[in-house]
Write a protein that holds these residues in place. Structure first.
Motif, PDB file in Angstrom:
ATOM      1  N   VAL A 185       0.747  -1.097   0.135  1.00 58.93           N
ATOM      2  CA  VAL A 185       0.029   0.007  -0.096  1.00 58.93           C
ATOM      3  C   VAL A 185       0.942   1.215   0.069  1.00 58.93           C
ATOM      4  O   VAL A 185       0.917   2.185  -0.845  1.00 58.93           O
ATOM      5  CB  VAL A 185      -0.858  -0.140   1.277  1.00 58.93           C
ATOM      6  N   ALA A 186       1.902   1.309   0.755  1.00 58.07           N
ATOM      7  CA  ALA A 186       2.888   2.420   1.096  1.00 58.07           C
ATOM      8  C   ALA A 186       2.043   4.040   1.071  1.00 58.07           C
ATOM      9  O   ALA A 186       2.790   4.554   0.411  1.00 58.07           O
ATOM     10  CB  ALA A 186       3.883   2.202  -0.115  1.00 58.07           C
ATOM     11  N   ASP A 187       1.142   3.893   2.111  1.00 60.64           N
ATOM     12  CA  ASP A 187       0.330   5.111   2.141  1.00 60.64           C
ATOM     13  C   ASP A 187       1.176   5.889   3.020  1.00 60.64           C
ATOM     14  O   ASP A 187       0.840   5.606   4.346  1.00 60.64           O
ATOM     15  CB  ASP A 187      -1.274   4.842   2.293  1.00 60.64           C
ATOM     16  N   GLN A 188       1.712   7.002   2.462  1.00 55.33           N
ATOM     17  CA  GLN A 188       2.486   7.699   3.459  1.00 55.33           C
ATOM     18  C   GLN A 188       1.581   8.545   4.563  1.00 55.33           C
ATOM     19  O   GLN A 188       1.978   8.857   5.706  1.00 55.33           O
ATOM     20  CB  GLN A 188       3.435   8.955   2.761  1.00 55.33           C
ATOM     21  N   ALA A 189       0.404   8.879   4.192  1.00 56.50           N
ATOM     22  CA  ALA A 189      -0.510   9.403   4.992  1.00 56.50           C
ATOM     23  C   ALA A 189      -0.991   8.694   6.018  1.00 56.50           C
ATOM     24  O   ALA A 189      -0.848   9.090   7.337  1.00 56.50           O
ATOM     25  CB  ALA A 189      -1.661  10.060   4.268  1.00 56.50           C
ATOM     26  N   THR A 190      -1.508   7.525   5.917  1.00 56.09           N
ATOM     27  CA  THR A 190      -2.016   6.558   6.904  1.00 56.09           C
ATOM     28  C   THR A 190      -0.834   5.832   7.539  1.00 56.09           C
ATOM     29  O   THR A 190      -1.172   5.020   8.560  1.00 56.09           O
ATOM     30  CB  THR A 190      -3.149   5.696   6.489  1.00 56.09           C
ATOM     31  N   GLY A 191       0.046   5.716   6.973  1.00 55.76           N
ATOM     32  CA  GLY A 191       1.313   5.031   7.565  1.00 55.76           C
ATOM     33  C   GLY A 191       1.239   3.486   7.364  1.00 55.76           C
ATOM     34  O   GLY A 191       1.663   2.725   8.107  1.00 55.76           O
ATOM     35  N   VAL A 192       0.375   3.016   6.284  1.00 43.98           N
ATOM     36  CA  VAL A 192       0.085   1.426   6.182  1.00 43.98           C
ATOM     37  C   VAL A 192       1.060   1.110   4.876  1.00 43.98           C
ATOM     38  O   VAL A 192       0.718   1.912   3.965  1.00 43.98           O
ATOM     39  CB  VAL A 192      -1.407   1.258   5.722  1.00 43.98           C
ATOM     40  N   PHE A 193       1.982   0.687   5.342  1.00 43.08           N
ATOM     41  CA  PHE A 193       2.900   0.063   4.198  1.00 43.08           C
ATOM     42  C   PHE A 193       2.282  -1.334   3.653  1.00 43.08           C
ATOM     43  O   PHE A 193       2.429  -1.426   2.559  1.00 43.08           O
ATOM     44  CB  PHE A 193       4.383  -0.058   4.710  1.00 43.08           C
ATOM     45  N   LEU A 194       2.079  -2.239   4.541  1.00 42.53           N
ATOM     46  CA  LEU A 194       1.489  -3.677   3.907  1.00 42.53           C
ATOM     47  C   LEU A 194      -0.046  -3.682   4.437  1.00 42.53           C
ATOM     48  O   LEU A 194      -0.311  -3.379   5.388  1.00 42.53           O
ATOM     49  CB  LEU A 194       2.212  -4.579   4.753  1.00 42.53           C
TER      50      LEU A 194
END
Ligand SMILES: Cc1cc2nc3c(=O)[nH]c(=O)nc-3n(C[C@H](O)[C@H](O)[C@H](O)COP(=O)(O)O)c2cc1C
Lengths: 499, 403
Positions: A185-194
């Protein structure tokens, strides 16, 4: 100029097949001529770059690298008459990914002296680093001689080589499939990488491997590398029918090719697979000339370069299984019979197992040499490794097309005898003729090796949609085939009209 | 401040350690990070090109045979940090044709790999990079990593992250054997083994190919390699060391040791320990570099760097801790610190950018010019091989008959 093309299907009404072509980097055997003034380095990267770029310029499907994990020996000494030495397969393929864009990168990797976790991460990495161009030729050399170079030594009995190979491959597939491809996912805003805390989780419990944990390379562009198989035994053929996408075979003549082709394709049904899911790609050598006559002359010269007097004696020793160094290569064959006790003379090479009945071979060769008044060297030149395709560009294009349309192959893995320029002439003269008749691509249509080979992209085994997907893709594949066929027919008609 | 060039000081060597988006676990969330590109060749090519622009000696590529974990000896199931990576040797090989001068040093786990494969892989990296290959060897006592291979277990390693010292020493000894095999295989072909002698029909002179006949406690290897001797003869071997058993590995096997001093006294002690081990191993005449490892947060002013570190710690939910000293500040301050530490005998530094997409440029565009101003760093590449950059001669072959 060239003679009119005759690319008509062998069986009327049978679809025209598209040819697959690959380039085998010249290997450590006597096919490769090192004494020619044009012969360059077999180890410098520049040779690999030249070779790979030529194959890519010619729109080949893939580049192929063989591998042997111990230097060959004969009579207890390192064999010194052929090219010796080659690079590490994975490393040189990764480097070649940097200097090519589309061509597939096939590496021969042994399933006995490796571990699935490491090999899977290497192939998955290569697939990422090449944008989906990796392929694995799974080979099973198991001998204790090679084993002396490895921590585990020669631990595997011969009859278990394919049992380990099959479990090795299925374990590697479990590792490739342990990531479905949508975890990142690597969503920088939510901090969800996996997306998935257990991404890469696997457990395999079997006879050869008992491993568990999490695989550490996310799914590559192809999902799994394309799988090649090169063994010729019954077990080898079953392995291919069950698990491989393509076979690298040694049956490059028309009759042997057709027989082999029919044999392995017949085996597919048992595994619920269709004919188009396993490509048969024999190794093939070639000698090109401006005319057929010139090519035949050149071919004879190449054979003399390939078989020096010393090479002829050493080759004869394979069959005789004894030291023949005192014989004159320009003289007659030995009167003494082969030693049929345990084969000890040559180690670390595949051809050793080719002579199943050395006494019969010796008898046949002696009779043949006497009848044709041949010396040892002349006999070996006659009896071993004749070139698959010899002729003008038009003749070679004709033969290749005819072999493929006659189901002796789906294409060829070409083995030039000169490094690195041995493919240049083929790329410049034969490929355009195949393109003209509409049986070989003029541009890459896709980006991955699976695209080039017309193989579907596997989803994960666990994926319930996989079967439906495969069916959809198979339908699409048939449609694409029909379109390609119509296109090819149109183009070959144009070609004929123009000539 | 020593703003004028100090001609007397010997120049420093500089390397950068690349790992995912950077060494801080929240690095991937920074604006300059490209977390979606971590599994592409272009990402790594960009980082190494930047390092080469900064004239650095080499880059290292971190690696392991399991997913990254916040726990020292066990797997975790975190989803908020970078997980997954590409094989380091293959990444280095993929970058080699795109670069010309910088050394490429992938990490290799000795515990679970075959020295025969590693030797030819790094030799090949040396060929595809024309003499710029190295390898950084490490061991693994992680039970979950061993379970990926199913061939050994480490029952003594506790959930608490404690590795029994005997096990660590044993694994490091095994790694020394591993490197010994790798090195012998590099020498198993003499440079002039390929003769192409048409008169005798021989491609090689087999008297110049050598069995290595290594017999060790854990494995034996026959040789010779299938790959000819690499361009550098012996590619550069490096290892990270935190204590006596690892200093012994560096002393026995390495050309470059990475150590983690937190002050000058620590640097002196580490340098002394490595040199003592080197002498004990009978290598007193072999040059061994000792590099200090530092994590760096670099900004134009110290407050910005500190604030950035704090912000990242907040995102991570915990203050970042490291085996190495963590530096936060400006390029000038970092240059001061490196000068001070190098006085204790360190010949170079391996800097670990906290955020690759930010601190790497801090090094190449901030620190490097500052060190150049002080006469402490090269202003152009002065050699084409990694050994050359490190001032290491191309070694004679151990198997060559001395005339
Ligand atoms: C055309 C061809 C090429 C092969 N290339 C290699 C190779 O490069 N490296 C290798 O180790 N084995 C190679 N092999 C060996 C086979 O892959 C196989 O492992 C071996 O022949 C034993 O299996 P079998 O008894 O089924 O033939 C090759 C075999 C064939 C037919």
């Amino acid at each position: 100029m060239s003679k009119p093309t005759t690319g008509k299907p062998v069986t009327p009404g049978k679809p025209v097949k598209q040819i697959h072509l690959a380039a085998h980097f010249p290997g450590v055997n006597n096919t490769t001529v090192w004494s020619d003034p044009r012969a360059g380095s077999h180890i410098e990267f520049s040779s690999f770059v030249h070779f790979a770029r030529t194959a890519e310029r010619a729109k080949f499907d893939f580049l192929f690298l063989a591998e042997g994990l111990r230097l060959r020996e004969q009579g207890g000494e390192i064999y010194d008459l052929d090219v010796v030495g080659r690079p590490d397969t994975f490393t040189v393929l990764a480097a070649l990914a940097a200097v090519t864009d589309r061509i597939g990168l096939t590496g021969t990797i042994n399933s006995t002296f490796n571990e699935p976790y490491e090999v899977a991460r290497q192939f998955a990495s290569l697939d990422h680093l090449s944008g989906g161009r990796s392929a694995w030729n799974v080979v099973t050399s198991w001998d204790a001689f090679t084993g002396e170079n490895f921590r585990r030594g020669g631990f595997l009995p011969r009859e278990e080589r394919y049992s380990r190979a099959r479990e090795f491959l299925s374990t590697a597939n479990e590792l490739f499939d342990s990531w479905t491809g949508d975890e990142l996912v690597a969503d920088q805003a939510t901090g969800v990488f996996l997306r998935d805390a257990r991404a890469g989780a696997f457990r395999h419990t079997g006879r050869h491997f008992d491993i568990a944990g999490r695989f550490d390379v996310p799914r590559g562009p192809q999902g799994r590398p394309v799988i090649f198989q090169a063994g010729d035994s019954d077990e080898g053929r079953e392995f291919a029918a069950a698990d491989a996408d393509a076979i690298f075979s040694r049956h490059s003549t028309l009759d042997a090719g057709r027989e082999f082709y029919a044999d392995v394709k017949r085996r597919l049904a048992h595994y619920g697979r269709t004919h188009d899911q396993l490509l048969i790609l024999p190794a093939a050598t070639f000698v090109l000339g401006d005319t057929d006559a010139e090519a035949r002359e050149l071919a004879h010269e190449v054979r003399r370069q390939q078989v020096s007097g010393q090479t002829a004696i050493r080759y004869l020793e394979h069959v005789w299984n004894r030291d023949l160094s005192s014989y004159d290569p320009d003289g007659p064959l030995p009167d003494v019979d082969p030693d049929t006790t345990e084969h000890t003379i040559a180690r670390g090479r595949a051809s050793v197992r080719m002579f199943r009945d050395p006494l019969a071979t010796a008898r046949e060769w002696r009779e043949y040499a006497e009848a044709h008044k041949l010396s040892i060297r002349e006999l070996i030149i006659e009896k071993t490794g004749r070139q698959s395709f010899v002729g003008s560009p038009a003749t070679i294009a004709d033969s290749i097309d005819a072999f493929v349309q006659a189901d002796a192959a789906d294409g060829f893995i070409l083995v030039p005898h000169i490094t690195p320029g041995g493919l240049d002439g083929f790329a410049d003269t034969v490929v355009p003729l195949l393109q003209e008749r509409g049986v070989f691509r003029t541009e890459y249509e896709g980006t991955t090796l699976r695209d080039h080979l017309g193989l579907y992209h596997p989803r994960t085994a666990a994926d319930p949609e996989r079967r439906a997907d495969a069916e959809r893709l198979a339908d699409a594949g048939q449609r694409a085939d029909a379109e390609r066929l119509a296109d090819a027919r149109a183009r070959s008609l144009d070609g004929r009209a123009a000539s | 401040m020593s703003a004028s060039p100090s001609a007397s000081a010997s120049p420093l060597h500089l390397a950068v350690a690349l790992d995912g988006a950077g060494w801080h676990p929240a690095a991937w969330r920074e604006p300059g990070a490209r977390p979606n590109a971590l599994f592409t060749a272009a990402y790594w090519a960009g980082l190494v090109a930047e390092a080469e622009r900064g004239l650095l000696d080499f880059v290292t590529f971190e690696d392991g045979l399991s997913l990254q974990s916040s726990h020292p000896t066990a797997a975790d199931e975190r989803t908020d940090q970078v997980r997954g990576r590409l094989d380091a040797v293959l990444v280095a090989a993929r970058i080699a044709p795109l670069t010309r001068h910088i050394g490429l040093v992938p990490t290799v786990v000795a515990t679970h790999t075959e020295p025969f494969h590693i030797s030819k892989a790094v030799a090949t990296l040396d060929y595809v990079s024309s003499g710029r290959a190295g390898l950084r060897v490490r061991v693994s006592a992680r039970p979950h990593e061993a379970a990926h291979f199913g061939r050994r277990t480490f029952p003594g390693v506790g959930e608490g992250g404690v590795i029994p010292p005997e096990l660590a020493a044993d694994l490091l000894d095994e790694a020394a054997d591993h490197v010994e095999v790798v090195r012998r295989l590099w020498d198993s072909w003499e440079d002039d083994a390929e003769i192409r002698d048409a008169a005798t029909g021989r491609f090689v002179d087999r008297d110049k190919l050598h069995y290595i006949d290594f017999e060790g406690a854990r494995f034996s290897v026959k040789g010779p390699s299938i790959t000819p001797r690499p361009p550098q003869g012996q590619p550069v071997v490096a290892a990270l060391a935190h204590g006596p058993a690892a200093y012994r590995l560096v002393g026995r096997s390495a050309d470059v040791g990475f150590v983690t001093p937190h002050d000058t006294a620590g640097a002196e002690a580490a340098v002394e320990a490595v040199h003592a081990e080197r002498t004990a191993a009978g290598r007193a005449d072999d040059p061994v570099h000792v590099f200090g490892d530092l994590v760096v947060f670099l900004d134009d002013d110290a407050a910005t760097a500190a604030a950035r570190r704090e912000r990242l710690d907040d995102l991570a939910g915990t203050a970042y801790a490291s085996d190495a000293r963590i530096f936060t500040g400006t390029a000038v301050q970092l240059a001061d610190l490196l000068e001070e530490l190098s006085a204790a005998g360190l010949s170079g530094f391996r800097l670990r950018p906290a955020v690759a997409g930010h601190d790497l440029e801090g090094i190449t565009r901030g620190l490097v010019p500052e060190l150049q101003r002080r006469g402490l760093f090269r202003s152009a590449y002065e050699a084409d091989t990694l050994r050359g950059l490190l001032g290491l001669a191309r070694p004679a072959n151990r198997y060559a008959a001395t005339a």
